[in-house]
Design a protein around this motif. Structure first.
Motif, short mmCIF file in Angstrom:
data_model
loop_
_atom_site.label_atom_id
_atom_site.label_comp_id
_atom_site.label_asym_id
_atom_site.label_seq_id
_atom_site.Cartn_x
_atom_site.Cartn_y
_atom_site.Cartn_z
N GLU A 104 48.53 56.10 31.61
CA GLU A 104 48.64 56.52 30.21
C GLU A 104 48.22 57.99 30.07
N ALA A 105 48.80 58.85 30.89
CA ALA A 105 48.42 60.26 30.89
C ALA A 105 49.27 61.06 29.91
N LEU A 106 48.65 62.09 29.38
CA LEU A 106 49.33 63.03 28.49
C LEU A 106 48.97 64.43 28.96
N MET A 107 49.98 65.23 29.27
CA MET A 107 49.74 66.56 29.84
C MET A 107 50.37 67.64 28.96
N ARG A 108 49.66 68.75 28.87
CA ARG A 108 50.19 69.91 28.15
C ARG A 108 49.87 71.17 28.94
N VAL A 109 50.83 72.07 29.02
CA VAL A 109 50.64 73.35 29.70
C VAL A 109 50.66 74.45 28.65
N ARG A 110 49.63 75.28 28.67
CA ARG A 110 49.53 76.40 27.74
C ARG A 110 49.41 77.70 28.52
N CYS A 111 49.82 78.79 27.94
CA CYS A 111 49.76 80.08 28.63
C CYS A 111 49.44 81.20 27.64
N SER A 112 49.13 82.37 28.20
CA SER A 112 48.72 83.51 27.39
C SER A 112 49.87 84.01 26.53
N SER B 106 55.74 81.77 27.83
CA SER B 106 56.00 80.47 27.21
C SER B 106 56.58 79.52 28.24
N VAL B 107 56.43 78.24 27.97
CA VAL B 107 56.96 77.20 28.87
C VAL B 107 58.41 76.93 28.52
N ILE B 108 59.30 77.01 29.52
CA ILE B 108 60.72 76.71 29.30
C ILE B 108 60.98 75.22 29.41
N ASP B 109 60.61 74.64 30.55
CA ASP B 109 60.87 73.21 30.74
C ASP B 109 59.98 72.65 31.84
N TYR B 110 60.04 71.33 31.98
CA TYR B 110 59.30 70.61 33.01
C TYR B 110 60.31 69.85 33.87
N SER B 111 59.89 69.58 35.11
CA SER B 111 60.71 68.77 36.01
C SER B 111 59.79 67.81 36.76
N GLY B 112 60.26 66.59 36.97
CA GLY B 112 59.46 65.61 37.69
C GLY B 112 59.64 64.22 37.11
N THR C 163 57.78 64.69 22.92
CA THR C 163 57.59 65.82 22.03
C THR C 163 57.91 67.09 22.78
N PRO C 164 58.20 68.21 22.09
CA PRO C 164 58.58 69.44 22.77
C PRO C 164 57.47 70.04 23.64
N VAL C 165 56.21 69.75 23.33
CA VAL C 165 55.11 70.44 24.01
C VAL C 165 54.33 69.55 24.96
N ASP C 166 54.41 68.23 24.81
CA ASP C 166 53.61 67.32 25.63
C ASP C 166 54.48 66.57 26.63
N VAL C 167 53.87 66.20 27.75
CA VAL C 167 54.53 65.40 28.78
C VAL C 167 53.80 64.07 28.89
N ASP C 168 54.51 62.97 28.67
CA ASP C 168 53.93 61.63 28.80
C ASP C 168 54.11 61.13 30.22
N LEU C 169 53.02 60.68 30.82
CA LEU C 169 53.03 60.17 32.19
C LEU C 169 52.46 58.76 32.19
#
Length: 410
Positions: free
Chosen positions: A53-61, A65-71, A77-83
């Motif tokens: 039940e993990a929830l991950m978010r990547v933030r940067c200076s 900005s974050v374009i996309d995720y792969s895996g 949601t546009p900003v969070d990754v549900d694992l």
């Protein structure tokens, strides 16, 4: 609802991808041979470190900005990754983009935060922060480039394009990305060099080699069946960096030289149970000797190739027979590792087990004999630096890349 139609990995793989699960493909399954690998895979999957039940978010200076995720994940949601499940074998690849000018006197930061539940029910948060200096000198960017991350990026791109584009277009795209990278270095960082010379940045000097290897990857060949291709795609999307490099460019080792060293040690009265690790060889037939015995590991299979003129006494110690043809029959033998009462056999077993342990994978052991059709399809086609049905040789590919770079200057 039930269905009378067969269900293949094309239907099942998305379920594993969205839930953080695994896809294990056992082609030509045989219980007596594959039993060990199935048990090993199940044992590792249920015992490895993991979170639920993990929830991950990547933030940067600011400026990035974050374009996309792969895996393997589910994104609601546009900003969070549900694992639903995340483990030590999985990898989430994140692409960033420049949105604004970065100040050279400052550093930019990237932070990944994951909230998850441990197997004992404890809710935890893990945060990783990376701080990098900004520079306006392109040479510094190339100097600090990470070759393995570049290869991983190309591998992810390949897997994402494979369902919608033919392999020929994907290969052309991969090569053009390599050419663009080397062209930028040649144009902006090596202007004083001769135009007739191929200039490679030190950190990326093996980029053409790994690009060629990716062009010859199993997923881009015509031989694999659809289930095998889908399993390859699923694995490559979530593999960690080290495993990705193993998939793209496997490891070839000559083991007979290491085993025969024990004969010299025996003369001195000391025979090690665990031999030294064999040195990796380049994936070229120039290094293959008819008297040798070789192991090739690619993260999926462990191929054991016995040369035509291999030492008969060593062959007998390892396989219990003087003629490996009796083991192979008309093709490759999915061979169950057996330890015989000899020093050579115990040391060979130690090398095989160490190779599997390094990759946290059992890897089925295939025994290949000289002159068989499978020898060409499985072993020599894995020597990506040679010309084969999968594409040109490494030397030819370097010349091709060089011509493409020169054409950009015209």
């Amino acid at each position: 609802a039930g269905s009378s139609l067969p269900i293949g990995l094309v239907n099942l793989a998305p379920l594993a991808t969205n839930t953080g699960g695994d896809v294990r493909h056992y082609p030509a399954f045989r219980y007596e041979v594959d039993r060990e690998q199935v048990l090993s895979d199940v044992r590792w999957i249920v015992s490895r470190p993991q979170g639920l039940e993990a929830l991950m978010r990547v933030r940067c200076s600011a400026g990035l900005s974050v374009i996309d995720y792969s895996g393997s994940y589910c994104r609601r949601t546009p900003v969070d990754v549900d694992l639903p499940c995340v483990d030590c074998d999985k990898n989430i690849f994140v692409r960033l983009r420049y949105d604004d000018t970065l100040q050279e006197s400052e550093e930019c930061c990237v932070q990944a935060a994951a909230l998850y539940t441990s197997p004992d029910g404890t809710r935890r948060i893990r945060v990783h922060t990376l701080s990098l200096p900004c520079t306006s000198v392109l040479g510094n960017v190339f100097r600090g480039a990470d070759l393995e991350i570049n290869v991983k990026h190309r591998l992810v791109e390949t897997c994402q394009m494979l369902p919608v584009k033919p392999p020929a277009q994907i290969k052309e795209h991969i090569t053009s990305r390599c050419v663009d990278t080397l062209y930028a270095y040649r144009k902006f960082c090596a202007t004083n060099s001769s135009s007739g010379q191929l200039i490679l940045p030190e950190a990326l000097k093996l980029l053409p080699l790994y690009t060629l290897a990716l062009n010859k990857a199993m997923g881009l060949r015509m031989e694999p069946e659809i289930d095998e291709r889908v399993a390859w795609m699923h694995d490559c999307l979530s593999l960690n960096v080290d495993s990705s490099m193993d998939t793209v460019y496997g490891q070839l080792m000559r083991v007979d030289d290491v085993l025969l060293e024990s004969d010299s040690a025996a003369a001195d009265g000391a025979v090690p149970d665990v031999p030294r690790k064999p040195s990796p060889l380049s994936l070229s037939s120039e290094g293959i000797d008819a008297t040798g015995i070789y192991l090739f590991a690619n993260g999926r299979d462990l191929l054991c190739y016995v040369g035509k003129r291999a030492d008969p006494s060593l062959v007998h110690d390892l396989f219990g027979t003087d003629d490996p043809d009796t083991l192979c029959g008309n093709g490759p033998r999915l061979w169950t590792l057996m330890e015989f009462d000899s020093v050579h056999s115990k040391q060979f077993t130690s090398i095989v087990l160490h190779t599997r342990t390094e990759r946290c994978k059992h890897m089925r052991l295939r025994l290949l004999r000289h002159g068989s059709r499978e020898e060409t399809l499985r072993f020599f086609d894995s020597l990506i630096e040679d010309r084969s049905t999968a594409g040109m040789s490494y030397v030819e590919y370097l010349c091709h890349v060089h011509r493409q770079i020169q054409n950009k200057f015209v």
